[in-house]
Design a protein around this motif. Structure first.
Motif, PDB file in Angstrom:
ATOM      1  N   PRO A   1       0.835  -1.200   0.000  1.00 21.81           N
ATOM      2  CA  PRO A   1       0.000   0.000   0.000  1.00 21.81           C
ATOM      3  C   PRO A   1       0.866   1.245   0.000  1.00 21.81           C
ATOM      4  N   ALA A   2       0.433   2.250  -0.761  1.00 15.34           N
ATOM      5  CA  ALA A   2       1.192   3.500  -0.841  1.00 15.34           C
ATOM      6  C   ALA A   2       0.421   4.671  -0.260  1.00 15.34           C
ATOM      7  N   ALA A   3      -0.896   4.732  -0.516  1.00 10.26           N
ATOM      8  CA  ALA A   3      -1.705   5.842  -0.017  1.00 10.26           C
ATOM      9  C   ALA A   3      -3.166   5.441  -0.039  1.00 10.26           C
ATOM     10  N   SER A   4      -3.951   6.121   0.808  1.00 10.13           N
ATOM     11  CA  SER A   4      -5.385   5.896   0.834  1.00 10.13           C
ATOM     12  C   SER A   4      -6.064   7.220   1.151  1.00 10.13           C
ATOM     13  N   SER A   5      -7.190   7.463   0.490  1.00  9.42           N
ATOM     14  CA  SER A   5      -7.931   8.694   0.756  1.00  9.42           C
ATOM     15  C   SER A   5      -9.417   8.404   0.714  1.00  9.42           C
ATOM     16  N   GLU A   6     -10.190   9.283   1.354  1.00  9.49           N
ATOM     17  CA  GLU A   6     -11.630   9.109   1.418  1.00  9.49           C
ATOM     18  C   GLU A   6     -12.310  10.352   0.875  1.00  9.49           C
ATOM     19  N   ASN A   7     -13.302  10.154   0.002  1.00  7.41           N
ATOM     20  CA  ASN A   7     -14.102  11.243  -0.540  1.00  7.41           C
ATOM     21  C   ASN A   7     -15.505  11.085   0.018  1.00  7.41           C
ATOM     22  N   ARG A   8     -15.961  12.061   0.782  1.00  4.75           N
ATOM     23  CA  ARG A   8     -17.283  11.961   1.386  1.00  4.75           C
ATOM     24  C   ARG A   8     -18.198  13.075   0.914  1.00  4.75           C
ATOM     25  N   ASP A   9     -17.869  13.734  -0.197  1.00  8.10           N
ATOM     26  CA  ASP A   9     -18.697  14.836  -0.692  1.00  8.10           C
ATOM     27  C   ASP A   9     -20.111  14.380  -1.023  1.00  8.10           C
TER      28      ASP A   9
ATOM     29  N   ASP B   1     -19.707   7.901   0.158  1.00  2.00           N
ATOM     30  CA  ASP B   1     -18.504   7.375   0.805  1.00  2.00           C
ATOM     31  C   ASP B   1     -17.687   6.634  -0.245  1.00  2.00           C
ATOM     32  N   GLN B   2     -16.497   7.132  -0.517  1.00  2.00           N
ATOM     33  CA  GLN B   2     -15.616   6.514  -1.498  1.00  2.00           C
ATOM     34  C   GLN B   2     -14.206   6.473  -0.930  1.00  2.00           C
ATOM     35  N   VAL B   3     -13.583   5.316  -1.044  1.00  2.57           N
ATOM     36  CA  VAL B   3     -12.209   5.151  -0.585  1.00  2.57           C
ATOM     37  C   VAL B   3     -11.349   4.772  -1.787  1.00  2.57           C
TER      38      VAL B   3
ATOM     39  N   GLU C   1      -6.728  -1.470 -10.683  1.00  2.00           N
ATOM     40  CA  GLU C   1      -6.553  -0.866 -12.002  1.00  2.00           C
ATOM     41  C   GLU C   1      -5.125  -0.326 -12.101  1.00  2.00           C
ATOM     42  N   VAL C   2      -4.404  -0.674 -13.146  1.00  2.00           N
ATOM     43  CA  VAL C   2      -3.070  -0.113 -13.357  1.00  2.00           C
ATOM     44  C   VAL C   2      -3.260   1.362 -13.702  1.00  2.00           C
TER      45      VAL C   2
ATOM     46  N   HIS D   1      13.382  -5.024 -12.055  1.00  2.00           N
ATOM     47  CA  HIS D   1      11.943  -5.239 -11.962  1.00  2.00           C
ATOM     48  C   HIS D   1      11.202  -4.192 -12.783  1.00  2.00           C
ATOM     49  N   ILE D   2       9.902  -4.392 -12.902  1.00  2.00           N
ATOM     50  CA  ILE D   2       9.008  -3.393 -13.475  1.00  2.00           C
ATOM     51  C   ILE D   2       8.217  -2.824 -12.311  1.00  2.00           C
ATOM     52  N   GLN D   3       8.133  -1.500 -12.249  1.00  2.00           N
ATOM     53  CA  GLN D   3       7.414  -0.857 -11.154  1.00  2.00           C
ATOM     54  C   GLN D   3       6.255  -0.048 -11.715  1.00  2.00           C
ATOM     55  N   LEU D   4       5.121  -0.114 -11.022  1.00  2.00           N
ATOM     56  CA  LEU D   4       3.931   0.631 -11.447  1.00  2.00           C
ATOM     57  C   LEU D   4       3.067   0.949 -10.253  1.00  2.00           C
ATOM     58  N   THR D   5       2.088   1.816 -10.457  1.00  2.00           N
ATOM     59  CA  THR D   5       1.082   2.072  -9.440  1.00  2.00           C
ATOM     60  C   THR D   5      -0.237   1.486  -9.901  1.00  2.00           C
ATOM     61  N   ALA D   6      -1.021   1.028  -8.939  1.00  2.00           N
ATOM     62  CA  ALA D   6      -2.332   0.471  -9.226  1.00  2.00           C
ATOM     63  C   ALA D   6      -3.283   0.993  -8.153  1.00  2.00           C
ATOM     64  N   THR D   7      -4.557   1.137  -8.521  1.00  2.00           N
ATOM     65  CA  THR D   7      -5.535   1.749  -7.627  1.00  2.00           C
ATOM     66  C   THR D   7      -6.766   0.880  -7.482  1.00  2.00           C
ATOM     67  N   ARG D   8      -7.318   0.907  -6.280  1.00  2.00           N
ATOM     68  CA  ARG D   8      -8.606   0.270  -6.000  1.00  2.00           C
ATOM     69  C   ARG D   8      -9.552   1.360  -5.508  1.00  2.00           C
ATOM     70  N   ILE D   9     -10.722   1.452  -6.148  1.00  2.00           N
ATOM     71  CA  ILE D   9     -11.725   2.444  -5.754  1.00  2.00           C
ATOM     72  C   ILE D   9     -12.946   1.685  -5.242  1.00  2.00           C
ATOM     73  N   ARG D  10     -13.354   2.039  -4.029  1.00  2.00           N
ATOM     74  CA  ARG D  10     -14.559   1.429  -3.439  1.00  2.00           C
ATOM     75  C   ARG D  10     -15.544   2.524  -3.102  1.00  2.00           C
ATOM     76  N   GLY D  11     -16.815   2.280  -3.414  1.00  2.00           N
ATOM     77  CA  GLY D  11     -17.882   3.225  -3.072  1.00  2.00           C
ATOM     78  C   GLY D  11     -18.284   4.137  -4.182  1.00  2.00           C
TER      79      GLY D  11
END
Length: 110
Positions: free
Chosen positions: A43-51, A54-56, A84-85, A100-110
């Motif tokens: 894990p690199a970062a996590s944020s919450e959008n509650r406008d 509820d989305q993480v 998602e890459v 190695h190959i390095q990338l970021t990937a994201t998971r969106i919930r909500g």
């Protein structure tokens, strides 16, 4: 050469481009190909959008073995989670056992 610290089983999911009933281009995930490799996911970062709901959003740093076929529009499956890459897969070369190959990937919930 294998990725030095690769404790995680990661599946790269690559879908061909297709077309919907109206002829619009889309990604056909129902006929996606899968390639499983050993890698490292952290894990690199996590944020919450509650406008308005509820989305993480959680971002992961992913390291895969050199030569792994992975692209920006692919998905990854890891521990039952689909990611998602979201960052260009970039090669880190020149240190042999650490290549190695390095990338970021994201998971969106909500």
């Amino acid at each position: 050469m294998a990725l030095l610290m690769a404790p995680h089983t990661v599946t790269v999911v690559t879908a061909p481009n297709g077309f919907d009933a109206e002829g619009n281009a889309n990604t056909d995930w129902s006929s996606a190909g899968r390639t499983t490799v050993q890698g490292q996911v952290e894990p690199a970062a996590s944020s919450e959008n509650r406008d308005n709901r509820d989305q993480v959003v959680t971002t992961y740093l992913v390291r895969l073995p050199p030569g792994t076929a992975v692209a920006l529009r692919d998905r990854l499956e890891w521990l039952g989670v689909t990611l998602e890459v979201t960052g260009d897969p970039l090669p880190w070369l020149g240190l042999t056992a650490l290549d190695h190959i390095q990338l970021t990937a994201t998971r969106i919930r909500g």
